[in-house]
Design a protein around this motif. Structure first.
Motif, PDB file in Angstrom:
ATOM      1  N   ASP A  92       0.827  -1.213   0.000  1.00 56.25           N
ATOM      2  CA  ASP A  92       0.000   0.000   0.000  1.00 56.25           C
ATOM      3  C   ASP A  92       0.860   1.260   0.000  1.00 56.25           C
ATOM      4  O   ASP A  92       0.546   2.232  -0.694  1.00 56.25           O
ATOM      5  CB  ASP A  92      -0.921  -0.007   1.220  1.00 56.25           C
ATOM      6  N   THR A 118       0.712  -0.523  -9.661  1.00 57.67           N
ATOM      7  CA  THR A 118      -0.138   0.669  -9.564  1.00 57.67           C
ATOM      8  C   THR A 118      -1.025   0.797 -10.790  1.00 57.67           C
ATOM      9  O   THR A 118      -2.184   1.230 -10.687  1.00 57.67           O
ATOM     10  CB  THR A 118       0.732   1.928  -9.377  1.00 57.67           C
ATOM     11  N   GLU A 140      -3.856  -1.571 -10.368  1.00 56.32           N
ATOM     12  CA  GLU A 140      -4.835  -1.041  -9.412  1.00 56.32           C
ATOM     13  C   GLU A 140      -5.698   0.053 -10.024  1.00 56.32           C
ATOM     14  O   GLU A 140      -6.646   0.532  -9.395  1.00 56.32           O
ATOM     15  CB  GLU A 140      -4.118  -0.492  -8.177  1.00 56.32           C
TER      16      GLU A 140
END
Length: 359
Positions: A287, A333, A336
């Motif tokens: 994260d 990323t 995501e």
């Protein structure tokens, strides 16, 4: 049954399925404006001068202090700090919250004082110290920020940039985030004010009220404030940055200090920003890396630049020979949905340019 619904076209839908519409409804401006409310009714002239720190007003505005009461009162009336009512004066919420000598003297504002709590360790089990602000936001701001910075731990070495003792958290970022918490709070939420919590590994700054804009868009959106008169005055006296530049500076400072990216949290009735102390890339979790990559791409985009493998390596302090480490962070990323290729045809991970998902 405790569920909120909304009409979408000709259908009734659960409100929580439409978060953007939910945000607009819950953050809709109330009919009354906080700054125009009255904090103290029918004060005499002497009471005004004892309750309001008027010398600080003139000092912050860089105006010579008048040598007579009439000129002082004229200026305070002009700024809507006080409102003349016959032979007496009402002190506005704006005047009280900005320039109170003691917020506790104003019953309706006393719970809006800023609270600073220092904990021992990484949780809230042991409180070392707790301080409640006494002054108004404007006349007490510099003292508040100085107090917070004095409580921050020092680190002998932070990454490869610093080789001397420095504060673990960037002071400019702390200043901007405290100002934001003051400006963007929801004054309609009673019994709660801005709060700064200092832990061994992070600092959390919280204000009452859901954010008006999506937390993912803090970098590129101009801030919208529920309290525009308060925000305008804070900008006039240089307490906070120009509109739209504050969060950019916070993200930049975290990158410069090689800290994990700040984390923005939207709660049911609060907004919280967390700044973490230094971590190596190995110590960062998934994260941390994704958040840093996204905010780096957003910061580059609003600076008319683009994120590349090289810029992300510089952000994390990754050596060029290890460029594949940066590529893996970017790939995750992208998966995501937070960043995307500037040129979707160019799939070279080392030389591609990337932009945030909303660009």
């Amino acid at each position: 049954m405790g569920n909120a619904f909304i009409r979408i076209g000709s259908y009734k839908k659960r409100l929580d399925e439409y978060p953007e519409k939910q945000r607009i409804i819950w953050t809709k401006r109330p009919g009354s404006v906080f700054e125009k409310g009255v904090a103290f009714h029918k004060a005499t002239g002497d009471e005004v001068l004892s309750l309001i720190d008027y010398p600080s007003y003139f000092e912050l505005m860089r105006i010579p202090l008048p040598d007579n009461r009439e000129a002082i009162f004229d200026k305070l009336i002009q700024e809507k700090i006080i409102i003349k009512k016959g032979s007496k004066y009402n002190i506005s919420n704006l005047g009280g919250i900005l320039f109170a000598r003691k917020l506790s003297e104003f019953e309706s504002l006393s719970r809006k004082a800023i609270r600073v709590i220092i904990y021992k360790g990484k949780n809230k089990l042991n409180t070392k110290k707790e301080q409640l602000g006494q002054k108004g936001y404007a006349n007490g701001f510099n003292g508040l920020v100085s107090y917070i910075n004095d409580q921050l731990p020092e680190n002998e070495e932070i990454g490869k940039v610093f080789r001397k003792e420095v504060k673990m958290f960037p002071e400019l970022a702390i200043r901007e985030l405290v100002a934001n918490a003051i400006i963007h709070q929801d004054f309609s939420i009673t019994g709660a004010g801005p709060m700064v919590e200092i832990f061994d590994d992070r600092i959390e700054i919280t204000n009452p009220g859901k954010p008006i804009i999506n937390t993912m868009r803090f970098v590129d959106h101009n801030p919208q404030s529920r309290n525009e008169k308060l925000a305008s005055f804070m900008r006039r006296v240089n307490i906070c940055e120009e509109r739209g530049s504050g969060i950019d500076k916070v993200v930049f400072q975290c990158e410069y200090y090689q800290l994990p990216a700040p984390k923005f949290i939207e709660g049911d009735n609060f907004t919280r920003v967390i700044i973490y102390s230094y971590k190596t890339l190995r110590q960062m979790d998934k994260d941390d890396k994704i958040r840093a990559c996204y905010l780096h791409s957003a910061l580059k985009y609003v600076s008319n630049e683009h994120m590349t493998n090289q810029t992300l390596r510089e952000r994390f302090g990754i050596e060029e020979k290890n460029y594949s480490m940066a590529s893996r962070i970017i790939s995750v990323t992208v998966k995501e949905g937070l960043v995307k290729y500037l040129d979707s045809e160019n799939k070279s991970k080392k030389h591609s340019k990337y932009i945030p998902y909303w660009a």
